[in-house]
Design a protein around this motif. Structure first.
Motif, PDB file in Angstrom:
ATOM      1  N   LEU A 103      44.085 -21.763  39.917  1.00 12.08           N
ATOM      2  CA  LEU A 103      45.249 -21.431  39.100  1.00 12.08           C
ATOM      3  C   LEU A 103      44.937 -20.256  38.182  1.00 12.08           C
ATOM      4  CD1 LEU A 103      47.585 -24.032  37.469  1.00 12.08           C
ATOM      5  CD2 LEU A 103      46.985 -21.944  36.264  1.00 12.08           C
ATOM      6  N   GLN A 104      43.745 -20.272  37.569  1.00 15.15           N
ATOM      7  CA  GLN A 104      43.373 -19.201  36.640  1.00 15.15           C
ATOM      8  C   GLN A 104      43.336 -17.834  37.312  1.00 15.15           C
ATOM      9  OE1 GLN A 104      39.644 -20.884  35.255  1.00 15.15           O
ATOM     10  NE2 GLN A 104      40.545 -21.480  33.303  1.00 15.15           N
ATOM     11  N   SER A 105      42.931 -17.792  38.580  1.00 14.18           N
ATOM     12  CA  SER A 105      42.779 -16.521  39.285  1.00 14.18           C
ATOM     13  C   SER A 105      44.009 -16.149  40.110  1.00 14.18           C
ATOM     14  CB  SER A 105      41.551 -16.583  40.201  1.00 14.18           C
ATOM     15  OG  SER A 105      41.689 -17.605  41.173  1.00 14.18           O
ATOM     16  N   GLY A 106      45.066 -16.963  40.028  1.00 19.74           N
ATOM     17  CA  GLY A 106      46.299 -16.645  40.733  1.00 19.74           C
ATOM     18  C   GLY A 106      46.292 -16.993  42.207  1.00 19.74           C
ATOM     19  N   ARG A 107      45.308 -17.779  42.652  1.00 16.56           N
ATOM     20  CA  ARG A 107      45.263 -18.169  44.069  1.00 16.56           C
ATOM     21  C   ARG A 107      46.250 -19.278  44.372  1.00 16.56           C
ATOM     22  NH1 ARG A 107      40.704 -20.536  45.154  1.00 16.56           N
ATOM     23  NH2 ARG A 107      39.637 -20.379  43.133  1.00 16.56           N
ATOM     24  N   THR A 108      46.709 -19.972  43.322  1.00 16.50           N
ATOM     25  CA  THR A 108      47.783 -20.954  43.479  1.00 16.50           C
ATOM     26  C   THR A 108      48.879 -20.632  42.470  1.00 16.50           C
ATOM     27  OG1 THR A 108      46.701 -22.501  41.923  1.00 16.50           O
ATOM     28  CG2 THR A 108      46.248 -22.789  44.287  1.00 16.50           C
ATOM     29  N   GLU A 109      50.036 -21.191  42.678  1.00 17.20           N
ATOM     30  CA  GLU A 109      51.188 -20.917  41.824  1.00 17.20           C
ATOM     31  C   GLU A 109      50.928 -21.354  40.396  1.00 17.20           C
ATOM     32  OE1 GLU A 109      55.856 -22.370  41.380  1.00 17.20           O
ATOM     33  OE2 GLU A 109      54.573 -23.119  43.012  1.00 17.20           O
ATOM     34  N   ASP A 110      51.345 -20.533  39.442  1.00 18.21           N
ATOM     35  CA  ASP A 110      51.240 -20.870  38.023  1.00 18.21           C
ATOM     36  C   ASP A 110      52.400 -21.792  37.628  1.00 18.21           C
ATOM     37  OD1 ASP A 110      50.699 -20.965  35.315  1.00 18.21           O
ATOM     38  OD2 ASP A 110      51.557 -18.987  34.895  1.00 18.21           O
ATOM     39  N   ARG A 111      52.346 -23.034  38.110  1.00 15.19           N
ATOM     40  CA  ARG A 111      53.467 -23.948  37.951  1.00 15.19           C
ATOM     41  C   ARG A 111      53.597 -24.509  36.530  1.00 15.19           C
ATOM     42  NH1 ARG A 111      49.365 -25.750  40.948  1.00 15.19           N
ATOM     43  NH2 ARG A 111      48.456 -27.834  40.672  1.00 15.19           N
ATOM     44  N   PHE A 112      52.605 -24.234  35.655  1.00 15.92           N
ATOM     45  CA  PHE A 112      52.680 -24.721  34.274  1.00 15.92           C
ATOM     46  C   PHE A 112      52.954 -23.593  33.285  1.00 15.92           C
ATOM     47  CE2 PHE A 112      49.481 -27.313  36.587  1.00 15.92           C
ATOM     48  CZ  PHE A 112      50.224 -28.470  36.701  1.00 15.92           C
ATOM     49  N   GLY A 113      53.066 -22.360  33.770  1.00 14.96           N
ATOM     50  CA  GLY A 113      53.328 -21.233  32.892  1.00 14.96           C
ATOM     51  C   GLY A 113      52.161 -20.907  31.980  1.00 14.96           C
ATOM     52  N   TRP A 114      50.936 -20.995  32.483  1.00 15.06           N
ATOM     53  CA  TRP A 114      49.740 -20.813  31.674  1.00 15.06           C
ATOM     54  C   TRP A 114      49.216 -19.367  31.664  1.00 15.06           C
ATOM     55  CZ3 TRP A 114      46.730 -25.722  33.677  1.00 15.06           C
ATOM     56  CH2 TRP A 114      47.268 -26.861  33.054  1.00 15.06           C
ATOM     57  N   LEU A 115      49.671 -18.543  32.570  1.00 12.10           N
ATOM     58  CA  LEU A 115      49.160 -17.176  32.662  1.00 12.10           C
ATOM     59  C   LEU A 115      50.142 -16.200  32.039  1.00 12.10           C
ATOM     60  CD1 LEU A 115      47.871 -17.297  36.354  1.00 12.10           C
ATOM     61  CD2 LEU A 115      46.469 -17.432  34.272  1.00 12.10           C
ATOM     62  N   SER A 116      49.623 -15.302  31.208  1.00 10.33           N
ATOM     63  CA  SER A 116      50.521 -14.341  30.540  1.00 10.33           C
ATOM     64  C   SER A 116      49.869 -12.964  30.482  1.00 10.33           C
ATOM     65  CB  SER A 116      50.858 -14.806  29.129  1.00 10.33           C
ATOM     66  OG  SER A 116      49.698 -14.881  28.318  1.00 10.33           O
ATOM     67  N   ASP A 172      37.918 -26.735  41.108  1.00 15.34           N
ATOM     68  CA  ASP A 172      38.485 -25.771  42.072  1.00 15.34           C
ATOM     69  C   ASP A 172      39.971 -25.550  41.809  1.00 15.34           C
ATOM     70  OD1 ASP A 172      36.007 -25.546  43.243  1.00 15.34           O
ATOM     71  OD2 ASP A 172      36.482 -26.818  44.972  1.00 15.34           O
ATOM     72  N   ALA A 173      40.692 -26.629  41.475  1.00 19.07           N
ATOM     73  CA  ALA A 173      42.127 -26.505  41.199  1.00 19.07           C
ATOM     74  C   ALA A 173      42.368 -25.649  39.962  1.00 19.07           C
ATOM     75  CB  ALA A 173      42.741 -27.892  41.011  1.00 19.07           C
ATOM     76  N   LEU A 174      41.531 -25.838  38.941  1.00 15.88           N
ATOM     77  CA  LEU A 174      41.674 -25.052  37.717  1.00 15.88           C
ATOM     78  C   LEU A 174      41.346 -23.583  37.963  1.00 15.88           C
ATOM     79  CD1 LEU A 174      42.155 -24.830  34.688  1.00 15.88           C
ATOM     80  CD2 LEU A 174      39.786 -25.562  34.312  1.00 15.88           C
ATOM     81  N   ARG A 175      40.256 -23.322  38.665  1.00 17.49           N
ATOM     82  CA  ARG A 175      39.856 -21.935  38.932  1.00 17.49           C
ATOM     83  C   ARG A 175      40.878 -21.228  39.824  1.00 17.49           C
ATOM     84  NH1 ARG A 175      34.303 -20.777  37.823  1.00 17.49           N
ATOM     85  NH2 ARG A 175      33.107 -22.612  37.164  1.00 17.49           N
TER      86      ARG A 175
END
Length: 343
Positions: A330-343, A325-328
């Motif tokens: 982050l991937q969908s932008g429901r939580t902050e991209d605190r690791f800079g993984w989305l571009s 759930d935590a990974l999904r």
């Protein structure tokens, strides 16, 4: 949108998609390598590739690929998950296959261009747009068994997808293979078709004889990975996985899960472990598979030496669900991209 003849549409509350990897967007991007240089990026309709029957890839297996996802954010935007790491791994696979090395900027441009063309086909989360770059040797020379292909083709496909394993909350059934190798020693870190082909006979046999979803390869009892995913053992406080070496794929999702687990205060342990330890762990803990397609999928039972061993109550465990759930999110932008993984 193109669909393979065998695809059967299935619906869910969030999106409609064909079985994973059987439905394609209308366009692909493509470049060719010849005379020591790469061509300009072309955008083409998805269709058959023009290949000479003497092409290097058809005789000597000179091919590698990559897999990543673009996600639709809650605000309507679209982001690609860990693009830089996937391109880096793609280049490493090309090196191991002795294929012409595609520059990172060309690969990234091809992927971003294709995503822009496919915006209307990207499903809402938890669906995604699966992106498949593939690099193949195209030199027309059947005498080149001992030489790399001097010509190549790189193309990128896009496929709207849902879940890879459609099991609901039920855990996967995994056969433990404690003798055979998944891939050629030292070559497991390449994302090459030959590695998947070498594992396939074991997966087909396990599915036919035991109804298994996958095979966990543990040569001489050393737990490595399944035919298509990395492997974790998890409990309320720990996450255990094999340390990276050349025998298995260096999963981007594996790295993401480990990073999230540390962020959620799990004690991450990377060390070698045995089948006997797996059997002991699942008496109180959980097991899971990770990958771009699988995300983080729970194991419900293992089959070993003809006996079945249940993991918990046979469903995906609470810690696996928590990390998934935590990974999904982050991937969908429901939580902050605190690791800079989305571009």
């Amino acid at each position: 949108m193109k669909e393979t003849p065998s695809a059967k549409l299935v619906s869910s509350a969030n999106h409609t998609a064909s079985p994973f990897g059987t439905q394609f967007c209308d366009h692909m991007t493509l470049v060719r390598f010849a005379d020591g240089r790469w061509s300009e990026v072309e955008t083409l309709p998805v269709g058959p590739l023009p290949l000479h029957p003497a092409s290097h890839v058809l005789h000597y297996g000179s091919s590698c690929f990559e897999g990543m996802k673009a996600f639709r954010m809650q605000n309507g935007g679209v982001r690609i998950f860990r693009l830089d790491r996937h391109v880096e791994r793609f280049q490493r696979s090309a090196e191991l296959l002795c294929l012409p090395l595609p520059p990172a900027d060309i690969v990234e441009a091809m992927i971003r261009q294709l995503v822009d063309l496919c915006l209307d086909d990207i499903p809402e989360a938890p669906g995604a747009l699966y992106l498949r770059p593939a690099l193949i040797g195209t030199e027309e020379n059947i005498g080149a068994a001992g030489a790399p292909s001097a010509q190549a083709m790189l193309y990128v496909l896009a496929s709207p997808v849902g879940d890879y394993f459609s099991r609901g909350g039920h855990g996967l059934t995994i056969l433990i293979e404690d003798q055979e190798l998944r891939s050629t020693p030292g070559f497991g870190q390449a994302k090459a078709g030959g590695n998947y082909a070498s594992a396939l006979r074991h997966v087909v046999k396990a599915r036919k004889e035991h109804g298994a979803d996958q095979v966990l390869f543990c040569p001489n009892g050393d737990v490595q990975e399944t035919g298509a995913s990395n492997f974790f053992l998890i409990n309320d406080s720990q996450l255990l996985t094999k340390p990276l070496d050349a025998s298995f794929l260096h999963g981007v999702t594996r790295d993401s899960v480990i990073t999230l687990a540390r962020d959620l205060n799990y004690d991450v342990i990377e060390r070698d472990f045995t089948v006997a330890e797996v059997m002991d762990w699942i008496q109180t803990g959980e097991a899971a598979l990770s990958g771009t397609a699988a995300v983080l999928s729970g194991v419900g039972s293992f089959v070993h030496k003809g006996a079945t061993y249940k993991v918990g109550d046979g469903s995906t465990g609470p810690n696996t669900r928590k990390l998934s759930d935590a990974l999904r999110a982050l991937q969908s932008g429901r939580t902050e991209d605190r690791f800079g993984w989305l571009s």
